[in-house]
Design a protein around this motif. Structure first.
Motif, PDB file in Angstrom:
ATOM      1  N   GLY A 103       0.671  -1.116   0.166  1.00 37.31           N
ATOM      2  CA  GLY A 103      -0.142  -0.182  -0.074  1.00 37.31           C
ATOM      3  C   GLY A 103       0.900   1.192   0.090  1.00 37.31           C
ATOM      4  N   LEU A 104       2.009   1.109   0.734  1.00 42.50           N
ATOM      5  CA  LEU A 104       2.952   2.441   0.799  1.00 42.50           C
ATOM      6  C   LEU A 104       3.454   2.694  -0.648  1.00 42.50           C
ATOM      7  CD1 LEU A 104       4.258   4.720   2.292  1.00 42.50           C
ATOM      8  CD2 LEU A 104       6.052   2.866   3.130  1.00 42.50           C
ATOM      9  N   VAL A 105       3.738   1.587  -1.325  1.00 42.98           N
ATOM     10  CA  VAL A 105       4.533   1.718  -2.684  1.00 42.98           C
ATOM     11  C   VAL A 105       3.403   2.354  -3.525  1.00 42.98           C
ATOM     12  CG1 VAL A 105       5.200   0.462  -4.772  1.00 42.98           C
ATOM     13  CG2 VAL A 105       5.988  -0.181  -2.299  1.00 42.98           C
ATOM     14  N   GLU A 106       1.936   1.839  -3.490  1.00 42.93           N
ATOM     15  CA  GLU A 106       0.951   2.638  -4.230  1.00 42.93           C
ATOM     16  C   GLU A 106       1.057   4.269  -3.987  1.00 42.93           C
ATOM     17  OE1 GLU A 106      -0.770   1.399  -6.791  1.00 42.93           O
ATOM     18  OE2 GLU A 106       0.660  -0.263  -6.565  1.00 42.93           O
ATOM     19  N   LEU A 107       0.929   4.435  -2.673  1.00 38.84           N
ATOM     20  CA  LEU A 107       0.947   5.846  -2.273  1.00 38.84           C
ATOM     21  C   LEU A 107       2.054   6.709  -3.109  1.00 38.84           C
ATOM     22  CD1 LEU A 107      -0.023   5.787   1.469  1.00 38.84           C
ATOM     23  CD2 LEU A 107      -1.513   6.515  -0.334  1.00 38.84           C
ATOM     24  N   ALA A 108       3.285   5.988  -2.843  1.00 36.38           N
ATOM     25  CA  ALA A 108       4.424   6.681  -3.238  1.00 36.38           C
ATOM     26  C   ALA A 108       4.240   6.961  -5.044  1.00 36.38           C
ATOM     27  CB  ALA A 108       5.652   5.867  -3.176  1.00 36.38           C
ATOM     28  N   ARG A 109       3.694   5.707  -5.783  1.00 37.59           N
ATOM     29  CA  ARG A 109       3.599   5.981  -7.089  1.00 37.59           C
ATOM     30  C   ARG A 109       2.590   7.007  -7.468  1.00 37.59           C
ATOM     31  NH1 ARG A 109       3.862  -0.488  -8.211  1.00 37.59           N
ATOM     32  NH2 ARG A 109       6.163  -0.721  -8.169  1.00 37.59           N
ATOM     33  N   GLU A 110       1.571   7.119  -6.692  1.00 37.51           N
ATOM     34  CA  GLU A 110       0.636   8.175  -6.892  1.00 37.51           C
ATOM     35  C   GLU A 110       1.462   9.604  -6.872  1.00 37.51           C
ATOM     36  OE1 GLU A 110      -2.907   7.730  -4.610  1.00 37.51           O
ATOM     37  OE2 GLU A 110      -3.256   5.756  -5.214  1.00 37.51           O
ATOM     38  N   ALA A 111       1.988   9.694  -5.584  1.00 33.29           N
ATOM     39  CA  ALA A 111       2.707  10.938  -5.308  1.00 33.29           C
ATOM     40  C   ALA A 111       3.815  11.158  -6.454  1.00 33.29           C
ATOM     41  CB  ALA A 111       3.345  11.099  -3.937  1.00 33.29           C
ATOM     42  N   GLY A 112       4.550  10.299  -6.876  1.00 38.84           N
ATOM     43  CA  GLY A 112       5.631  10.492  -7.633  1.00 38.84           C
ATOM     44  C   GLY A 112       5.002  10.887  -9.175  1.00 38.84           C
ATOM     45  N   GLY A 113       3.859  10.188  -9.494  1.00 39.71           N
ATOM     46  CA  GLY A 113       3.086  10.495 -10.741  1.00 39.71           C
ATOM     47  C   GLY A 113       2.617  11.990 -10.920  1.00 39.71           C
ATOM     48  N   ALA A 114       2.527  12.290  -9.698  1.00 44.13           N
ATOM     49  CA  ALA A 114       1.911  13.873  -9.621  1.00 44.13           C
ATOM     50  C   ALA A 114       2.923  14.866  -9.969  1.00 44.13           C
ATOM     51  CB  ALA A 114       1.097  14.013  -8.285  1.00 44.13           C
TER      52      ALA A 114
END
Length: 401
Positions: free
Chosen positions: A351-362
């Motif tokens: 779940g943390l990786v998904e949060l990071a990917r969302e933030a990185g993609g932004a």
């Protein structure tokens, strides 16, 4: 031992709880009558000796005020007062003296009593007023003491924070270091999470993040000790598994609890910023991202936590390639262990990786990226008490040459 309600009818106000410690039945009856005429809404309990008073204090709630005779069968003078103050530290104490014992009353006040009353000069209105004022003074004293304890704790916390969370020691202006620390909601004080970043003369950048098991001043102090030792070892030229082994030796020498242990990750980024050597000791993995914001979880092989099996923890030093213009994010387990579901589900690393990917993609900058990770983890666990463990995050990024 007897208990009786005196004064105003019950139900108008919360009654003041009084304990009378008096061996003379006549004096006890007189004080009960004076209380009834004083207008003070009170519930009086009578003990004939200090021993009986201790039994009452052990079995029931602490009274708001104690009326204490200094001449008891089992205690005399200021010794009786000191024992009562120790037995009922939150109660106001009024000493009862004889006509010729005013100096004893003054001495009692200097020892810790809130007031003294002369038995032969008692009047109902003065008795009620003395009890009210004594209780108020005791409450003010307790509040002042609590404020002082809070101030000292805040100062201690600030000193520990400066030791746990230092300023990175870097000179390369291409480096982008962002750090965050947030204490868990359960204790709201510093725990044992620590981190540090040091750039050495050869251009290598060394970073560490660690977590001392437990919460409180002892764990925070151990975290400070290990963090300072880590920086000292790095500046002395140590790195990798040898440095981690030295930290375990220090932990074994300094810990009070033989079961205390520490997890940590130590990273050395090469001067060319193309690779890093990573040592993990029972700590979770770390995040790596490239210039385009693509995030992956890095979990190189590691060893056991420091202090778990002293002398038996081999810690491999693993090389990890790094993308140009990217970075690393190190964190403690408080960031992903918040409960997210009714059956104990956790955010977990996935779940943390998904949060990071969302933030990185932004396309967020480093500070906003780290803050988005923490706020996202908090939001995910908000319906189940939020993040209750300490959270430490260390971002180490660099611009491409």
């Amino acid at each position: 031992m007897t208990a009786a309600a005196v004064g105003e009818p019950a139900g108008e106000d919360r009654p003041e709880t009084l304990l009378l410690v008096e061996d003379d039945a006549g004096d006890a009856l007189l004080i009960e009558e004076f209380l009834a005429d004083s207008g003070l809404h009170a519930r009086l309990t009578w003990a004939r000796s200090l021993g009986q008073a201790r039994e009452l204090l052990t079995d029931g709630e602490s009274p708001g005020c104690v009326l204490l005779d200094l001449h008891l069968p089992d205690a005399q003078g200021l010794d009786a007062l000191r024992e009562m103050l120790a037995a009922a530290p939150s109660a106001a104490v009024i000493v009862l003296t004889g006509l010729s014992e005013e100096r004893a009353g003054l001495a009692a006040v200097s020892v810790g009593a809130q007031d003294y009353l002369v038995k032969g000069q008692l009047e109902p209105r003065w008795l009620g007023r003395a009890i009210r004022y004594a209780v108020q003074r005791k409450q003010v004293a307790l509040s002042a003491a609590a404020l002082q304890v809070g101030r000292l704790r805040a100062e201690e916390n600030a000193r520990l924070e400066r030791g746990l969370l230092p300023r990175p020691l870097v000179s390369d202006d291409r480096l982008n270091v962002v750090t965050r620390y947030r204490p868990g909601r359960v204790h709201s004080l510093l725990g044992g999470d620590f981190f540090d970043v040091v750039e050495t003369a050869d251009g290598a950048v060394h970073a560490v993040i660690g977590d001392v098991a437990g919460h409180g001043a002892a764990e925070a102090a151990m975290g400070v000790c290990l963090r300072v030792a880590w920086r000292s070892f790095v500046l002395a030229g140590l790195s990798g598994a040898r440095l981690v082994g030295m930290l375990e030796e220090l932990l074994l020498a300094e810990r009070d609890d033989s079961e205390a242990f520490v997890t940590l990750t130590s990273v050395t980024v090469a001067p060319d910023r193309e690779r890093a050597m990573i040592v993990r000791a029972g700590h979770p993995g770390l995040l790596s991202y490239d210039a385009a914001g693509r995030v992956r979880l890095v979990e190189p092989p590691g060893g056991i936590a420091l202090g778990m099996m002293p002398g038996l923890g081999g810690w491999p030093e693993e090389p990890v390639p790094l993308p140009p213009g990217g970075g690393l994010v190190l964190f403690t387990d408080g960031l992903f262990e918040g409960q997210t579901g009714p059956d104990g589900e956790r955010l977990d690393l996935a779940g943390l990786v998904e949060l990071a990917r969302e933030a990185g993609g932004a396309g967020l900058d480093a500070e906003r990226f780290v803050d988005a990770l923490i706020s996202g983890a908090e939001a995910a666990s908000a319906d189940h008490g939020g993040l209750d463990d300490d959270v430490a995050v260390l971002h180490l990024g660099w611009r491409a040459p």
